[in-house]
Scaffold this motif. Sequence first.
Motif, short mmCIF file in Angstrom:
data_model
loop_
_atom_site.label_atom_id
_atom_site.label_comp_id
_atom_site.label_asym_id
_atom_site.label_seq_id
_atom_site.Cartn_x
_atom_site.Cartn_y
_atom_site.Cartn_z
N SER A 469 0.69 -1.44 -0.42
CA SER A 469 0.07 0.12 0.01
C SER A 469 0.70 0.92 -0.03
O SER A 469 1.90 1.37 0.65
CB SER A 469 -1.19 0.32 0.81
OG SER A 469 -1.65 1.05 1.27
N VAL A 471 -0.11 4.49 1.22
CA VAL A 471 -0.87 4.97 2.57
C VAL A 471 0.60 4.47 3.44
O VAL A 471 0.39 3.33 4.11
CB VAL A 471 -1.77 4.33 3.29
CG1 VAL A 471 -2.67 5.77 4.17
CG2 VAL A 471 -2.68 4.72 1.96
N ASN A 476 -2.55 3.78 7.48
CA ASN A 476 -3.49 3.18 6.74
C ASN A 476 -5.11 2.45 7.88
O ASN A 476 -4.98 2.56 8.80
CB ASN A 476 -2.91 2.14 6.34
CG ASN A 476 -3.07 0.95 5.20
OD1 ASN A 476 -4.01 1.46 4.34
ND2 ASN A 476 -2.01 0.77 4.45
N ARG A 480 -8.66 0.93 2.73
CA ARG A 480 -7.56 1.10 2.22
C ARG A 480 -6.26 0.38 1.44
O ARG A 480 -6.48 -0.13 0.29
CB ARG A 480 -7.12 2.56 2.29
CG ARG A 480 -7.44 3.53 2.67
CD ARG A 480 -7.01 4.75 3.37
NE ARG A 480 -7.51 6.09 2.83
CZ ARG A 480 -6.74 7.19 3.06
NH1 ARG A 480 -5.06 7.56 3.77
NH2 ARG A 480 -7.39 8.77 3.47
N ASP A 483 -7.65 -1.72 -1.90
CA ASP A 483 -7.40 -1.54 -2.46
C ASP A 483 -6.58 -1.55 -3.25
O ASP A 483 -6.36 -2.47 -4.35
CB ASP A 483 -7.44 -0.15 -2.49
CG ASP A 483 -8.80 0.82 -1.82
OD1 ASP A 483 -10.40 0.01 -2.50
OD2 ASP A 483 -8.93 1.87 -1.93
#
Length: 505
Positions: A469, A471, A476, A480, A483
Amino acid sequence: MKVAFPAQMREIDKKIIEGGVPSLLLMEEAARSVFEEIQRHAVSRAVVLCGSGNNGGDGYGVARLLLGHGTDVAVVRCYTPTSDDCKRNAAIYGSLGGPAVDLEETSVAENLLGSADIIVDAVFGTGFHGSLEGNTAKLFEFVNRLKAYRLAVDIPSGVSGFDGSASDSSFKADKTVTFGLAKVGHFLYPGCAFCGEILIEGAGFPKRIMNSLADSEVIDEEVISALLPERPRNSYKGSYGSVLIIGGCEIYTGAPYLSALGAFRSGCGMVYSYTPGGSASVIQNNLPEAIALVSDGDFLGPGDIKHLSKLMDRIDCIVVGPGMGRKEESVEFVLQLLRSFPDKSFIVDADGLFAISKDLSVLSRSMEILITPHPGEFGRLNEGRTDLESFMEFCSIHGTSAILKGASSVFCNGSRKISINTAGNTGLAKAGSGDLLSGSIAGFAAQTGDLDQSALLGMYFMGRAAELSSVSEPCNSASRIADSFSLVFKQFEQNAKERLHGTRP
């Protein structure tokens, strides 16, 4: 990647020795592996901490090789050698003029350690259990404060090779060199935090013998590649199965949504949810692809089962529990649900686990159940016991599969085989991660028809998605991280292309 329990590794050693390889030769191979690792560092002065058993024997072998290489080396003798091979290696080292001091010579030992570039821990090995005490604990506390590079032989002293339990004063290694197979305790916390980088040296250990005696594993890319379901070009939504998420109440409206999101992100073709109205609204507003069915009440109860019975023929895997609450009616609903559909695969999580804690006999139903507790939830199921041995025993007694969630999550089936997931980071230490995990596993199970394999897929994908990720970890969240499942799939797609076509130079 295969890993072994200490008892399995001892049996592997025994088989190799019975096959004609002298135990002292195995010890020499281990010592040479550690010596070669030390040569990768700029070392002018080394201290080796030696115990009384075969781990200590490895240490004396390392010290002898360093001595022969011209390195300024000394041994701190923590215990008098007792095993035959340790006695022999200690005698050889001493006969060559190798310096050694006893641990009780505190000031001399501390002066040696304080001037060392590298400190090698060969005191206890993988058979250690219990806690460090007295002078040994003080020694490691002193060593851990020094700036020297710290290298552990097989496993840091004070850490259990069986389950990763560890004393606070355990040797804190920058790197651990282990032999044959890594040990289960290398990958479980708190011991994992003491191991540093793990280097596995396999010289002298036939894979045939190791594979026949060790069946546990760390889930890695190779394991997952073999389990990922194929996606034929001419497929349709029915090709990828259907999942039903059951949960939610007037307070916890988001949990079923996150579980449904996980099912879609793992590749499932159709996702149904059955929740009270508040949770249904969250799903309808945020995940229009899901078929959000609504219960008549503010919480689920036995009366909902007749509505669900009309749906079950369409469903491949069911998640029950996310955000459901703990009302008596909801507890009874879960118990009746599991008994009413014995031919269905269920993942029981969150408040569903609270419900089955009231009657564990539901785990003996005819079809598969996977439970996914964190240690607090598992303690409620297992009379407060949460250690690895109790976890494996629970799965064996009840004939069920389970994931014990944590920084390194452990899957165990009814045959006591374990798989450890080390993928992930602190971005998963957020509310909703367990809901996402349960849905992800269900999504894979709907595609593969194998709940146990799907548990491994879901665990790994969750962890790897968190790692990939964009993020930051503190910012996080479960939604999210969902995704980032796409990034994990793309990584496997790219790796598959490279294996098929090769890579350009």
